[in-house]
Design an enzyme around this catalytic site. Structure first.
Site, PDB file in Angstrom:
ATOM      1  N   LYS A   9       0.843  -1.178  -0.020  1.00 38.61           N
ATOM      2  CA  LYS A   9       0.054   0.104  -0.049  1.00 38.61           C
ATOM      3  C   LYS A   9       0.953   1.237   0.066  1.00 38.61           C
ATOM      4  O   LYS A   9       2.168   1.179   0.237  1.00 38.61           O
ATOM      5  CB  LYS A   9      -0.950  -0.001   1.346  1.00 38.61           C
ATOM      6  N   TYR A  49     -12.396  -2.030  -3.103  1.00 41.92           N
ATOM      7  CA  TYR A  49     -12.946  -2.238  -1.756  1.00 41.92           C
ATOM      8  C   TYR A  49     -14.250  -2.149  -1.599  1.00 41.92           C
ATOM      9  O   TYR A  49     -14.745  -1.706  -0.571  1.00 41.92           O
ATOM     10  CB  TYR A  49     -12.139  -1.043  -0.783  1.00 41.92           C
ATOM     11  N   PHE A  57     -15.105   3.681   7.560  1.00 40.69           N
ATOM     12  CA  PHE A  57     -13.696   4.119   7.021  1.00 40.69           C
ATOM     13  C   PHE A  57     -13.594   4.119   5.676  1.00 40.69           C
ATOM     14  O   PHE A  57     -12.402   4.189   5.267  1.00 40.69           O
ATOM     15  CB  PHE A  57     -12.800   3.147   7.866  1.00 40.69           C
ATOM     16  N   ARG A  85      -1.614 -14.711   3.815  1.00 40.86           N
ATOM     17  CA  ARG A  85      -2.415 -13.752   4.921  1.00 40.86           C
ATOM     18  C   ARG A  85      -1.783 -13.938   6.031  1.00 40.86           C
ATOM     19  O   ARG A  85      -1.513 -13.267   6.891  1.00 40.86           O
ATOM     20  CB  ARG A  85      -3.920 -14.337   4.945  1.00 40.86           C
ATOM     21  N   THR A  91      -5.274  -7.825  10.483  1.00 35.68           N
ATOM     22  CA  THR A  91      -5.534  -6.479   9.820  1.00 35.68           C
ATOM     23  C   THR A  91      -5.092  -5.457  10.723  1.00 35.68           C
ATOM     24  O   THR A  91      -4.462  -4.624  10.165  1.00 35.68           O
ATOM     25  CB  THR A  91      -7.123  -6.507   9.642  1.00 35.68           C
ATOM     26  N   ARG A 102       2.664  -7.052   8.978  1.00 30.63           N
ATOM     27  CA  ARG A 102       2.051  -5.940   9.704  1.00 30.63           C
ATOM     28  C   ARG A 102       2.732  -5.843  11.189  1.00 30.63           C
ATOM     29  O   ARG A 102       2.758  -4.762  11.841  1.00 30.63           O
ATOM     30  CB  ARG A 102       0.657  -6.100   9.744  1.00 30.63           C
ATOM     31  N   ASN A 112      -1.590  -0.173   7.418  1.00 25.02           N
ATOM     32  CA  ASN A 112      -1.115  -1.436   7.732  1.00 25.02           C
ATOM     33  C   ASN A 112      -0.295  -2.149   6.729  1.00 25.02           C
ATOM     34  O   ASN A 112      -0.212  -3.267   6.593  1.00 25.02           O
ATOM     35  CB  ASN A 112      -2.367  -2.484   8.164  1.00 25.02           C
ATOM     36  N   HIS A 115      -1.754  -5.340   1.195  1.00 25.44           N
ATOM     37  CA  HIS A 115      -3.126  -6.238   1.106  1.00 25.44           C
ATOM     38  C   HIS A 115      -2.762  -7.565   0.630  1.00 25.44           C
ATOM     39  O   HIS A 115      -2.050  -7.501  -0.145  1.00 25.44           O
ATOM     40  CB  HIS A 115      -4.051  -5.269   0.088  1.00 25.44           C
ATOM     41  N   GLU A 126      -9.686  -9.773  -7.941  1.00 30.71           N
ATOM     42  CA  GLU A 126      -8.817  -8.895  -7.461  1.00 30.71           C
ATOM     43  C   GLU A 126      -7.386  -9.029  -8.671  1.00 30.71           C
ATOM     44  O   GLU A 126      -7.004  -7.874  -9.140  1.00 30.71           O
ATOM     45  CB  GLU A 126      -8.131  -8.648  -6.225  1.00 30.71           C
TER      46      GLU A 126
HETATM   47  N1  UDP Z   1      -9.567  -0.591   7.598  1.00 31.48           N
HETATM   48  C1  UDP Z   1      -9.495   0.438   8.330  1.00 31.48           C
HETATM   49  N2  UDP Z   1     -10.164   0.660   9.436  1.00 31.48           N
HETATM   50  C2  UDP Z   1     -10.998  -0.295   9.913  1.00 31.48           C
HETATM   51  C3  UDP Z   1     -10.727  -1.638   9.395  1.00 31.48           C
HETATM   52  C4  UDP Z   1     -10.181  -1.820   8.049  1.00 31.48           C
HETATM   53  O1  UDP Z   1      -8.767   1.607   7.907  1.00 31.48           O
HETATM   54  O2  UDP Z   1     -11.598  -0.344  11.140  1.00 31.48           O
HETATM   55  C5  UDP Z   1      -8.873  -0.772   6.353  1.00 31.48           C
HETATM   56  C6  UDP Z   1      -7.404  -1.550   6.641  1.00 31.48           C
HETATM   57  O3  UDP Z   1      -6.213  -0.927   6.014  1.00 31.48           O
HETATM   58  C7  UDP Z   1      -7.656  -2.972   5.815  1.00 31.48           C
HETATM   59  C8  UDP Z   1      -8.690  -2.606   4.841  1.00 31.48           C
HETATM   60  O4  UDP Z   1      -9.423  -1.443   5.579  1.00 31.48           O
HETATM   61  O5  UDP Z   1      -6.651  -3.472   5.495  1.00 31.48           O
HETATM   62  C9  UDP Z   1      -9.602  -3.758   4.499  1.00 31.48           C
HETATM   63  O6  UDP Z   1     -10.132  -3.963   5.507  1.00 31.48           O
HETATM   64  P1  UDP Z   1     -10.543  -5.873   5.752  1.00 31.48           P
HETATM   65  O7  UDP Z   1     -11.131  -6.107   6.768  1.00 31.48           O
HETATM   66  O8  UDP Z   1     -10.690  -6.479   4.321  1.00 31.48           O
HETATM   67  O9  UDP Z   1      -8.833  -6.306   6.044  1.00 31.48           O
HETATM   68  P2  UDP Z   1      -7.691  -6.875   5.407  1.00 31.48           P
HETATM   69  O10 UDP Z   1      -8.202  -7.983   4.503  1.00 31.48           O
HETATM   70  O11 UDP Z   1      -7.035  -5.856   4.625  1.00 31.48           O
HETATM   71  O12 UDP Z   1      -6.948  -7.644   6.282  1.00 31.48           O
END
Ligand code: UDP
Length: 148
Positions: A9, A49, A57, A85, A91, A102, A112, A115, A126
């Site tokens: 990112k 997204y 958010f 993952r 996350t 992370r 974080n 992705h 994707e």
């Molecule tokens: N995110 C955020 N605030 C939150 C939850 C998620 O900014 O409270 C952002 C974070 O950058 C995350 C992305 O939204 O990576 C997508 O969320 P997801 O739950 O899909 O997590 P990921 O798959 O990236 O672990």
């Protein structure tokens, strides 16, 4: 062989973590089949997204991901979706184990670093959003005989 979509990112690119992150997946034994530094348009960010569009958010997330270039990648390997993952960590970096990307480099959920697709269906979707078919390169490496 399974493929996943991974993306450093904007915070990871600005913090010069591209090499560190690519290196972790290379050393693990995964196989890079596509990569590019690119700007993400608002349209692409909103599609990527889309599942979060009702979340509070969402606006900030779209602004963030379009604020500076990302490094988009496609990696191949056995169980690469789930293993990537695990290598990324939770996350929210505050919950991410040391040794994960992370956990080692992130502090807050909004920045974080990386992705990664969370399922085979997301991976297909994707990869299709970010890469044209001709941008993915199929090739073999002899070292794979020592990984599989
Ligand atoms: N995110 C955020 N605030 C939150 C939850 C998620 O900014 O409270 C952002 C974070 O950058 C995350 C992305 O939204 O990576 C997508 O969320 P997801 O739950 O899909 O997590 P990921 O798959 O990236 O672990």
């Amino acid at each position: 062989m399974e493929k996943t979509f991974l993306m450093v990112k904007p915070d990871g690119v600005q913090r010069e973590l591209i090499g560190e992150i690519v290196s972790r997946f290379e050393k693990k034994g995964f196989h890079l089949v596509g990569a590019k530094l690119m700007s993400v348009s608002k349209e692409l960010a909103e599609q990527h997204y889309g599942e979060h569009k009702e979340r509070p958010f969402f606006g900030e997330l779209v602004d963030f991901i379009t604020s500076s270039p990302v490094f988009a990648m496609v990696w191949e390997g056995e169980n690469v979706i789930a293993t990537a993952r695990q290598m990324m960590g939770s996350t929210n970096p505050k919950d991410a184990a040391p040794g994960t990307i992370r956990g080692d480099f992130g502090v807050t959920v909004g920045k974080n670093i990386i992705h990664g697709s969370d399922s085979p269906e997301s991976a297909v979707r994707e990869i299709g959003l970010f890469f044209k078919e001709e941008e993915l390169v199929e090739y073999s490496k002899l070292i794979n005989n020592w990984i599989y």
